[in-house]
Design an enzyme around this catalytic site. Structure first.
Site, PDB file in Angstrom:
ATOM      1  N   ALA A   1       7.869   3.283   2.759  1.00  0.00           N
ATOM      2  CA  ALA A   1       8.987   4.431   3.381  1.00  0.00           C
ATOM      3  C   ALA A   1      10.704   3.909   3.524  1.00  0.00           C
ATOM      4  CB  ALA A   1       8.548   4.321   5.015  1.00  0.00           C
ATOM      5  N   SER A   2      11.250   4.657   3.929  1.00  0.00           N
ATOM      6  CA  SER A   2      12.579   4.368   3.829  1.00  0.00           C
ATOM      7  C   SER A   2      13.205   3.082   4.553  1.00  0.00           C
ATOM      8  CB  SER A   2      13.449   5.396   4.721  1.00  0.00           C
ATOM      9  OG  SER A   2      12.904   5.986   5.827  1.00  0.00           O
ATOM     10  N   LEU A   3      12.014   2.632   5.827  1.00  0.00           N
ATOM     11  CA  LEU A   3      12.629   1.515   6.486  1.00  0.00           C
ATOM     12  C   LEU A   3      11.920   0.417   6.157  1.00  0.00           C
ATOM     13  CD1 LEU A   3      12.830   3.211   9.910  1.00  0.00           C
ATOM     14  CD2 LEU A   3      14.620   3.216   8.533  1.00  0.00           C
TER      15      LEU A   3
ATOM     16  N   GLN B   1       7.837  -1.397   4.206  1.00  0.00           N
ATOM     17  CA  GLN B   1       6.761  -1.220   3.529  1.00  0.00           C
ATOM     18  C   GLN B   1       5.514  -1.646   4.089  1.00  0.00           C
ATOM     19  OE1 GLN B   1       8.586  -2.786  -0.079  1.00  0.00           O
ATOM     20  NE2 GLN B   1       7.260  -4.821  -0.042  1.00  0.00           N
TER      21      GLN B   1
ATOM     22  N   ASP C   1       8.617  11.432  15.274  1.00  0.00           N
ATOM     23  CA  ASP C   1       8.646  11.533  13.664  1.00  0.00           C
ATOM     24  C   ASP C   1       7.162  11.701  13.514  1.00  0.00           C
ATOM     25  OD1 ASP C   1       9.564  11.385  11.051  1.00  0.00           O
ATOM     26  OD2 ASP C   1       9.557   9.172  11.098  1.00  0.00           O
TER      27      ASP C   1
ATOM     28  N   LYS D   1       3.586  -4.470   8.493  1.00  0.00           N
ATOM     29  CA  LYS D   1       4.634  -3.776   8.111  1.00  0.00           C
ATOM     30  C   LYS D   1       6.040  -4.576   8.073  1.00  0.00           C
ATOM     31  CE  LYS D   1       7.116   0.355   9.940  1.00  0.00           C
ATOM     32  NZ  LYS D   1       6.917   1.517  11.125  1.00  0.00           N
TER      33      LYS D   1
ATOM     34  N   LEU E   1       0.869  -1.183  -0.124  1.00  0.00           N
ATOM     35  CA  LEU E   1      -0.130  -0.089   0.055  1.00  0.00           C
ATOM     36  C   LEU E   1       1.182   1.048  -0.145  1.00  0.00           C
ATOM     37  CD1 LEU E   1      -2.603  -0.976   2.844  1.00  0.00           C
ATOM     38  CD2 LEU E   1      -3.022  -0.787   0.203  1.00  0.00           C
TER      39      LEU E   1
END
Length: 540
Positions: A168-170, A172, A326, A187, A165
């Site tokens: 991100a950098s770390l 998905q 964050d 995740k 969906l």
């Protein structure tokens, strides 16, 4: 000459590493429990080191020699400096994408440092870093599932969407459905994040220290310390820690801020389907906090959302001392209260859903109280207290005014202005230009300040920047009510700490009188807010 020296050194280092390291690497790979990962480290890190050195040398050389001999503050120097900033930002952007991994996160972090690094860097990174994150293939996802849970995703779930969906950098996120029909979000950590993270940290630190040694005017060493606080460490790459953070966050609201407990939410964790690299959570259907159109479509008002976000993070920072660091737009979802509560005007009340609990910071009592006292002083234009608590937080007696300016994005004359709306940034072009001018003019002092502030305060600055961006997207600028909320919660937190530390009946009585005065002051500010809103309604 210096650039040539750096490039020759880089080439020699690469050749030496290849020659001497080849045998060692082969031995390590052959005896490793995880030869694939070991092979990746020994083949990837040297290449990244060469890229880092070349990029850093090119940027430093460009600054040093493009600006050589140009008079300070001259129009020509400012024009050339803008061109160098732009070229250097693009070089850094290319480096981040070529290296991937932790470098993507670094680029994203730079994109949030408004007016702390030159605007050209922020704008370049912001345009690209959030939209070009890495995506792990479905084969990599299946391999990770097999390693972590002993089975493939299609066996563990009734349904599992192989297309993420979001990425991100770390990690998905994939959409899935459990065998008992529950829709969940899964995740999945990118495998490359943990493989070379430690080596990447060390490489960036080595390069920045070396470049500063060669070019003393090029000093970004503070960025290494900020990376240590802001970018993922071993604990933040452990999704079990992230899951526990989410539960602790909600528990804090239940215990310490019960008036917000129903308005702040985090997805339920499915612990039996969660490991250090996989996190299975309740799927939440919500609008991203920056999507004003969708928020309105769901029957909520952006101003109500802005107030809720401000209240939530004010409680975290000044009362709980356990802060989600964050809070960018993708990590904050908004949905109507499940109980369908409505405001007096018939609008649906919003609920804030916090995502991505990997980066939290705990503030000790002294830091939390001093930071709260500083914000209280900023809201009430108390110049003496601003200096006192800025110094206590590490800014020093020479740079406390600059520290206050970075926190509020206002010049000193506005900070100490007794007007009720003295901290409000309207977001106009003139406001932005003024801030960028100050950032450019005081860049050496900003670098000095960032180098001396405690790491935890640097992380608060980052959190502050994220929240300011959220407010800007919701209200097209900052809001007077936001500062009223900050003033109330920070002041109450200071009084609560004083009450806990009181030593006599008289000191308790003094605190009680201080509380009465605070309420009177906050009431006068609230009346001023209402009057300003009434005047705006009449003229608008």
């Amino acid at each position: 000459m210096v650039l040539g020296f750096l490039l020759r050194t880089t080439a020699k280092a690469g050749a030496l590493a290849t020659t001497l390291g080849g045998g060692v690497a082969a031995a390590k790979i052959a005896t490793s429990d995880d030869p694939e990962t070991t092979f990746k480290i020994y083949t990837t890190v040297p290449v990244r080191l060469v890229r880092d050195t070349f990029t850093a040398a090119s940027i430093a050389f460009d600054y040093e020699y493009s600006l050589l001999g140009l008079p300070e503050k001259s129009a020509e120097r400012e024009k050339i400096k803008h061109e160098v900033h732009t070229r250097s930002a693009r070089r850094l952007e290319e480096l981040c994408f070529r290296n991937g991994g932790i470098y993507i996160k670094l680029g994203q972090h730079i994109s949030q440092l408004d007016y702390v690094v030159p605007a050209e860097y922020v704008q370049t990174m912001r345009k690209s870093m959030l939209n070009r994150c890495p995506v792990s293939s479905y084969d990599e996802v299946r391999k990770l599932f097999k390693k972590e849970l002993g089975a493939m995703p299609e066996d563990i779930f009734e349904e599992f969407n192989p297309v993420p969906l979001a990425s991100a950098s770390l990690a998905q996120v994939h959409d899935a459905r459990t065998h008992d029909g529950q829709r969940v979000a899964v995740k999945v950590q990118h495998s490359h994040m943990t493989d070379t993270a430690s080596a990447d940290y060390a490489t960036v630190e080595l390069i920045l220290n070396t470049v500063h040694w060669l070019f003393p005017s090029f000093d970004y060493r503070w960025l290494v310390d900020e990376m240590r606080e802001s970018l993922p460490k071993a604990s933040e790459l452990d999704f079990l820690v992230e899951a526990k953070n989410s539960e602790k966050c909600l528990d804090n609201f239940r215990r310490l801020s019960p008036h917000l407990r129903d308005y702040v939410y985090a997805p339920k964790v499915y612990w039996n389907l969660t490991t250090s690299k996989l996190l299975t959570m309740e799927f939440i259907d919500g609008a991203q906090v920056s999507d004003v159109k969708e928020i309105k479509r769901r029957g909520m008002e952006p101003s109500d959302v802005a107030k809720l976000v401000s209240k939530t993070f004010a409680e975290m920072i000044y009362r709980h001392g356990f802060v989600h660091c964050d809070p960018h737009a993708a990590n904050l979802l908004i949905r109507p209260m499940p109980s369908t509560k409505r405001s007096i005007l018939g609008r649906k009340k919003p609920q804030l859903v916090l995502l991505d609990h990997g980066l939290y910071k705990e503030l000790d009592v002294a830091t939390r109280t001093n930071y709260a006292a500083l914000w209280k002083a900023l809201v009430f234009s108390d110049a003496r207290a601003i200096k006192e608590y800025s110094v206590k937080l590490g800014a020093g007696e020479d740079l406390y005014a600059l520290f206050a300016g970075i926190l509020t994005m206002r010049p000193w004359n506005k900070i100490i202005d007794p007007a009720t709306d003295h901290l409000v940034v309207k977001g106009t072009d003139s406001d932005v230009s003024e801030l960028q001018m100050y950032a450019s003019e005081y860049f050496p002092q900003i670098t000095d300040l960032l180098g001396r502030l405690p790491r935890v305060i640097l992380l608060m600055l980052k959190t502050n920047d994220c929240l300011r961006a959220v407010n800007r997207s919701l209200l097209q600028g900052s809001s007077l009510e936001t500062f009223l909320i900050i003033g109330r919660v920070s002041s109450e937190a200071v009084l609560e700490t004083k009450m806990m530390q009181r030593k006599s009946f008289l000191s308790g009585l003094s605190i009680w009188l201080e509380e009465i005065l605070l309420e009177a002051r906050l009431l006068s500010m609230q009346v001023a807010v209402w009057l300003l809103q009434f005047r705006k309604a009449l003229t608008g």
